[in-house]
Scaffold this active site. Structure first.
Site, PDB file in Angstrom:
ATOM      1  N   CYS A 108       1.018  -1.336   0.023  1.00 13.74           N
ATOM      2  CA  CYS A 108      -0.274  -0.202   0.007  1.00 13.74           C
ATOM      3  C   CYS A 108       0.432   1.078   0.070  1.00 13.74           C
ATOM      4  O   CYS A 108       0.616   2.188  -0.342  1.00 13.74           O
ATOM      5  CB  CYS A 108      -0.999   0.109   1.504  1.00 13.74           C
ATOM      6  SG  CYS A 108       0.039   0.048   2.594  1.00 13.74           S
ATOM      7  N   HIS A 133      -2.558   1.467   7.491  1.00 17.52           N
ATOM      8  CA  HIS A 133      -2.849   1.348   6.006  1.00 17.52           C
ATOM      9  C   HIS A 133      -2.335   2.875   5.840  1.00 17.52           C
ATOM     10  O   HIS A 133      -1.932   3.315   6.646  1.00 17.52           O
ATOM     11  CB  HIS A 133      -4.270   0.935   5.509  1.00 17.52           C
ATOM     12  CG  HIS A 133      -4.233   0.436   4.036  1.00 17.52           C
ATOM     13  ND1 HIS A 133      -3.828  -0.540   3.360  1.00 17.52           N
ATOM     14  CD2 HIS A 133      -5.297   0.781   3.305  1.00 17.52           C
ATOM     15  CE1 HIS A 133      -3.921  -0.146   2.561  1.00 17.52           C
ATOM     16  NE2 HIS A 133      -5.426   0.162   2.027  1.00 17.52           N
ATOM     17  N   ASN A 140      -8.103   4.531  -2.408  1.00 17.29           N
ATOM     18  CA  ASN A 140      -7.613   2.501  -1.652  1.00 17.29           C
ATOM     19  C   ASN A 140      -7.031   2.041  -2.500  1.00 17.29           C
ATOM     20  O   ASN A 140      -6.868   2.589  -4.061  1.00 17.29           O
ATOM     21  CB  ASN A 140      -8.687   2.046  -1.129  1.00 17.29           C
ATOM     22  CG  ASN A 140      -8.542   1.318  -0.304  1.00 17.29           C
ATOM     23  OD1 ASN A 140      -6.482   0.890  -0.129  1.00 17.29           O
ATOM     24  ND2 ASN A 140      -8.766   0.883   0.361  1.00 17.29           N
TER      25      ASN A 140
END
Ligand SMILES: *[C@@H]1O[C@H](CO)[C@@H](O)[C@H](O)[C@H]1NC(C)=O
Ligand SMILES: *[C@@H]1O[C@H](CO)[C@@H](O)[C@H](O)[C@H]1NC(C)=O
Length: 387
Positions: A152, A289, A309
């Site tokens: 991520c 995240h 995202n």
């Protein structure tokens, strides 16, 4: 005149209702129907019976939670089925990958051209009510899918570099995110060895400043990052700006005036999210995240941060989530992250850290500065944006 007003009232009402119906997508009736809908039948058939049972249980658990969420009268967000609905907890964990640097490390680190940690906000400035950088870019306006790699941080940082380059007037065919996954060193092995084990966007920005990052088309690269290889320097930056942690105004200011910003988040409860303004993280968020904030705005469900995202386009609002944003300048939604040791174990620094904003969205924010595309291939189009 009154007819026009009446018509507009009617159409805006219709619009809202339409939105509501679109967002409250029907949940699949059973696991078989789910597998068919998401094209997962073949893949699941190749797994062991034990694994299939585990998945079906996970499916029904999420199904029940989603139904509960969608019958809440006061809900700001709705749940929807997606490709993560039968994922195991382990798989979901790998869909994140934010590993913060030890706080001591932050100061000692030789960041390239690190600007002051306090972006000064000119007195009396009035920020726009809403910002959406997706409207100002074309090539770099894409949602990526990290799959089972904890990348991520690389996707968020790579997307930020790409978007900042396009906003600066360059044409950007696509940044090779796998180079960041494969090459960005995490020498202190803070909570993971970098790569698919997770790292932080600042490390990626530093790498981009020191080495530059190639385009996607320059080299074939293993989908999970693979080993680091020599690559042409295409997208380079002068460094990055780190925002003062846990304050809303610096983030709003950066989003209004500078462009997209990589932010940290607690995504532990995002897998059911289908649309709306998400407001269900506890104050004691456990940040795990890294995502890209591409704007902020106001809706009938409240003010929000607009977040891109890296879980594919099928998740959330075409790959995005809107996170509740409190009244401008209010950082009252604060708690403690009791699990930073996951990321900072390298220094034995396990004490809890303060965390503010819904889902810890204000804890660790940074964006690249002076992003350029350095070769004859890409032409400077000339600044066409707010910069
Ligand atoms: C599952 O749902 C589908 C469609 O929603 C339906 O046709 C099917 O009969 C159901 N299967 C079972 C075993 O209930
Ligand atoms: C940064 O800004 C905050 C809030 O205005 C202020 O309290 C703090 O002293 C500043 N820090 C530095 C290092 O300038």
């Amino acid at each position: 005149m009154s007819i026009i007003i009446a018509l507009c009232a009617a159409c805006s009402l219709w619009f809202c209702t339409g939105m509501r119906i679109a967002v409250t997508s029907e949940l699949p009736q059973n696991y078989t129907a789910y597998l068919h809908h998401f094209g997962l039948v073949g893949r699941r058939m190749r797994e062991s019976p034990g694994m299939r049972l585990l998945r079906e249980q996970a499916f029904w658990q999420r199904h029940a939670s989603a139904r509960k969420q969608n019958t809440r009268a006061d809900a700001r967000w709705t749940a929807a089925a997606n490709h993560l609905f039968d994922a195991t907890d382990d798989e979901l964990k790998r869909m994140m990958g934010y590993k913060p640097l030890a706080r001591k490390t932050h100061k000692a680190f030789s960041f390239v051209n690190l600007h002051s940690q306090n972006e000064s906000i000119p007195a009396g400035i009035v920020l726009q009510e809403a910002v959406d950088w997706r409207k100002h870019v074309r090539a770099s306006n894409k949602v990526r899918y990290q799959g089972s790699c904890g990348s991520c941080w690389a996707i968020a940082a790579g997307s930020a570099l790409e978007m900042h380059a396009e906003l600066a007037g360059y044409s950007v065919p696509g940044l090779q995110v796998n180079q960041l996954v494969g090459c960005v060193p995490n020498t202190r092995h803070c909570g993971g060895g970098g790569g698919c084990d997770g790292a932080t966007a600042e490390l990626a920005f530093q790498y981009a400043a020191e080495h530059g990052v190639a385009f996607e088309d320059d080299l074939k690269w293993d989908t999970k990052g693979g080993l680091c290889q020599k690559a042409p320097k295409r997208i380079i930056s002068q460094g990055f700006e780190r925002l003062t942690p846990n304050l809303a105004l610096p983030l709003q200011y950066a989003l209004a005036m500078k462009g997209p910003v990589v932010v940290s988040a607690d995504a532990s409860d995002w897998e059911l999210y289908g649309g709306g303004v998400f407001d269900d993280c506890p104050k004691n968020a456990a940040v795990n995240h890294a995502v890209l904030a591409v704007g902020y705005g106001v809706s009938t469900s409240g003010k929000y941060w607009l977040i891109r995202n890296s879980w594919g386009k099928e998740w959330g609002e075409a790959g995005h989530i809107r996170i509740l944003r409190f009244e401008d300048g209010s950082d009252g939604y604060c708690g403690t992250d009791y699990h930073p040791q996951e990321g900072v174990a390298c220094d034995g620094e396990t004490s809890p850290v303060p965390v503010c904003g819904m889902c810890g969205i204000l804890m660790d924010s940074s964006y690249p500065i002076g992003v350029k595309v350095s070769d004859g291939v890409s032409q400077l189009r000339g600044a066409n944006t707010l910069h």
